[in-house]
Design a protein around this motif. Structure first.
Motif, PDB file in Angstrom:
ATOM      1  N   GLU A  74      76.808  38.258  40.141  1.00  0.00           N
ATOM      2  CA  GLU A  74      78.080  37.942  40.803  1.00  0.00           C
ATOM      3  C   GLU A  74      79.163  38.938  40.389  1.00  0.00           C
ATOM      4  O   GLU A  74      79.931  39.419  41.219  1.00  0.00           O
ATOM      5  N   GLN A  75      79.225  39.257  39.111  1.00  0.00           N
ATOM      6  CA  GLN A  75      80.203  40.234  38.646  1.00  0.00           C
ATOM      7  C   GLN A  75      79.921  41.604  39.264  1.00  0.00           C
ATOM      8  O   GLN A  75      80.843  42.338  39.585  1.00  0.00           O
ATOM      9  N   GLY A  76      78.652  41.926  39.435  1.00  0.00           N
ATOM     10  CA  GLY A  76      78.287  43.199  40.046  1.00  0.00           C
ATOM     11  C   GLY A  76      78.861  43.352  41.444  1.00  0.00           C
ATOM     12  O   GLY A  76      79.245  44.449  41.850  1.00  0.00           O
ATOM     13  N   THR A  77      78.948  42.233  42.173  1.00  0.00           N
ATOM     14  CA  THR A  77      79.503  42.299  43.531  1.00  0.00           C
ATOM     15  C   THR A  77      81.009  42.583  43.522  1.00  0.00           C
ATOM     16  O   THR A  77      81.546  43.031  44.524  1.00  0.00           O
ATOM     17  N   LEU A  78      81.666  42.341  42.401  1.00  0.00           N
ATOM     18  CA  LEU A  78      83.110  42.606  42.289  1.00  0.00           C
ATOM     19  C   LEU A  78      83.428  44.069  41.968  1.00  0.00           C
ATOM     20  O   LEU A  78      84.592  44.451  41.928  1.00  0.00           O
ATOM     21  N   CYS A  79      82.399  44.862  41.752  1.00  0.00           N
ATOM     22  CA  CYS A  79      82.595  46.241  41.284  1.00  0.00           C
ATOM     23  C   CYS A  79      82.958  47.238  42.367  1.00  0.00           C
ATOM     24  O   CYS A  79      83.433  48.332  42.055  1.00  0.00           O
ATOM     25  N   ALA A  80      82.762  46.916  43.637  1.00  0.00           N
ATOM     26  CA  ALA A  80      82.968  47.902  44.713  1.00  0.00           C
ATOM     27  C   ALA A  80      84.312  48.638  44.634  1.00  0.00           C
ATOM     28  O   ALA A  80      84.345  49.864  44.779  1.00  0.00           O
ATOM     29  N   PRO A  81      85.437  47.956  44.387  1.00  0.00           N
ATOM     30  CA  PRO A  81      86.711  48.698  44.328  1.00  0.00           C
ATOM     31  C   PRO A  81      86.783  49.709  43.179  1.00  0.00           C
ATOM     32  O   PRO A  81      87.616  50.601  43.196  1.00  0.00           O
ATOM     33  N   LEU A  82      85.898  49.581  42.200  1.00  0.00           N
ATOM     34  CA  LEU A  82      85.949  50.475  41.049  1.00  0.00           C
ATOM     35  C   LEU A  82      85.548  51.897  41.401  1.00  0.00           C
ATOM     36  O   LEU A  82      85.969  52.846  40.756  1.00  0.00           O
ATOM     37  N   PHE A  83      84.704  52.055  42.421  1.00  0.00           N
ATOM     38  CA  PHE A  83      84.245  53.407  42.729  1.00  0.00           C
ATOM     39  C   PHE A  83      84.584  53.846  44.152  1.00  0.00           C
ATOM     40  O   PHE A  83      83.940  54.707  44.726  1.00  0.00           O
ATOM     41  N   GLU A  84      85.646  53.262  44.684  1.00  0.00           N
ATOM     42  CA  GLU A  84      86.118  53.688  45.995  1.00  0.00           C
ATOM     43  C   GLU A  84      86.693  55.091  45.934  1.00  0.00           C
ATOM     44  O   GLU A  84      87.146  55.550  44.879  1.00  0.00           O
ATOM     45  N   SER A  85      86.717  55.743  47.063  1.00  0.00           N
ATOM     46  CA  SER A  85      87.275  57.076  47.170  1.00  0.00           C
ATOM     47  C   SER A  85      88.725  57.087  46.679  1.00  0.00           C
ATOM     48  O   SER A  85      89.508  56.208  47.013  1.00  0.00           O
ATOM     49  N   GLY A  86      89.053  58.054  45.860  1.00  0.00           N
ATOM     50  CA  GLY A  86      90.404  58.182  45.342  1.00  0.00           C
ATOM     51  C   GLY A  86      90.669  57.436  44.055  1.00  0.00           C
ATOM     52  O   GLY A  86      91.711  57.632  43.433  1.00  0.00           O
ATOM     53  N   GLY A  87      89.755  56.588  43.620  1.00  0.00           N
ATOM     54  CA  GLY A  87      89.921  55.847  42.371  1.00  0.00           C
ATOM     55  C   GLY A  87      89.579  56.723  41.168  1.00  0.00           C
ATOM     56  O   GLY A  87      89.173  57.880  41.307  1.00  0.00           O
TER      57      GLY A  87
ATOM     58  N   LEU B 206      97.089  52.920  39.036  1.00  0.00           N
ATOM     59  CA  LEU B 206      95.773  52.584  39.597  1.00  0.00           C
ATOM     60  C   LEU B 206      95.949  51.750  40.857  1.00  0.00           C
ATOM     61  O   LEU B 206      96.898  50.969  40.966  1.00  0.00           O
ATOM     62  N   PRO B 207      95.034  51.898  41.818  1.00  0.00           N
ATOM     63  CA  PRO B 207      95.126  51.102  43.045  1.00  0.00           C
ATOM     64  C   PRO B 207      95.089  49.601  42.741  1.00  0.00           C
ATOM     65  O   PRO B 207      94.349  49.166  41.841  1.00  0.00           O
ATOM     66  N   PRO B 208      95.855  48.795  43.473  1.00  0.00           N
ATOM     67  CA  PRO B 208      95.874  47.344  43.220  1.00  0.00           C
ATOM     68  C   PRO B 208      94.491  46.705  43.296  1.00  0.00           C
ATOM     69  O   PRO B 208      94.169  45.839  42.487  1.00  0.00           O
ATOM     70  N   ARG B 209      93.648  47.144  44.248  1.00  0.00           N
ATOM     71  CA  ARG B 209      92.291  46.568  44.349  1.00  0.00           C
ATOM     72  C   ARG B 209      91.481  46.861  43.081  1.00  0.00           C
ATOM     73  O   ARG B 209      90.679  46.053  42.642  1.00  0.00           O
ATOM     74  N   PHE B 210      91.691  48.028  42.494  1.00  0.00           N
ATOM     75  CA  PHE B 210      91.017  48.389  41.254  1.00  0.00           C
ATOM     76  C   PHE B 210      91.439  47.449  40.133  1.00  0.00           C
ATOM     77  O   PHE B 210      90.610  46.908  39.405  1.00  0.00           O
ATOM     78  N   LEU B 211      92.753  47.241  40.003  1.00  0.00           N
ATOM     79  CA  LEU B 211      93.268  46.364  38.942  1.00  0.00           C
ATOM     80  C   LEU B 211      92.818  44.922  39.149  1.00  0.00           C
ATOM     81  O   LEU B 211      92.486  44.225  38.178  1.00  0.00           O
ATOM     82  N   ASP B 212      92.787  44.448  40.395  1.00  0.00           N
ATOM     83  CA  ASP B 212      92.289  43.094  40.681  1.00  0.00           C
ATOM     84  C   ASP B 212      90.839  42.947  40.236  1.00  0.00           C
ATOM     85  O   ASP B 212      90.458  41.949  39.630  1.00  0.00           O
ATOM     86  N   SER B 213      90.035  43.949  40.537  1.00  0.00           N
ATOM     87  CA  SER B 213      88.627  43.929  40.132  1.00  0.00           C
ATOM     88  C   SER B 213      88.504  43.907  38.615  1.00  0.00           C
ATOM     89  O   SER B 213      87.692  43.172  38.053  1.00  0.00           O
TER      90      SER B 213
END
Length: 161
Positions: free
Chosen positions: A54-67, A91-98
């Protein structure tokens, strides 16, 4: 096989021990191994350690373009963010949320490179508290990442043969 079987046909049984080794050297409780999808150029998760599915599914914003992970790969440089919540990290807000959902506060990224001009992926080490890496640990993580890049490429060459 990983979800990147077409680009990097290396079994999880070979990827996970390499990720564990990098995490041991970096003293990290959680980690991600990301590989670049050859077709799209995007980073894709190849293996995780120290987290639930489940935590693995939350990781997508961590490696988005520009992060930060994408930036470390583009610059072919180790990147350490000692405190994600410190002022000025931009840092992008989605990154910090993740990061909050996953429960980590610091991040070390070691790009996986075969030459000085490429990046086939990265190892990202996640820390629950602020973190400062020792110079020797950074050097050893870089060497581990280089060996991991060579092993992944060798696996791809074996699959082509």
């Amino acid at each position: 096989m990983t979800i990147l079987a077409e680009s990097w046909p290396v079994p999880d049984t070979e990827l996970k021990p390499a990720l564990r080794l990098a995490m041991s050297i970096g003293h990290a409780p959680m980690g991600l191994l990301l590989l670049r999808d050859i077709a799209s150029g995007a980073l894709r998760m190849a293996a995780t350690e120290g987290m639930t599915a489940e935590q693995g599914t939350l990781c997508a914003p961590l490696f988005e373009s520009g992060g930060p992970i994408d930036r470390a790969c583009a610059e072919h440089e180790h990147l350490m963010i000692r405190d994600l919540l410190a002022e000025g990290t931009a840092l992008p807000p989605r990154f910090l949320d993740s990061a909050r959902q996953l429960g980590f506060r610091a991040l070390a990224i070691e790009p996986l490179s075969l030459t000085a001009n490429d990046s086939i992926g990265a190892v990202a080490m996640l820390y629950r508290a602020t973190h400062r890496a020792r110079p020797r640990s950074v050097q050893m993580c870089a060497q581990c990442a280089r060996l991991l890049a060579l092993a992944v490429e060798a696996g791809r060459e074996r699959a082509r043969a």
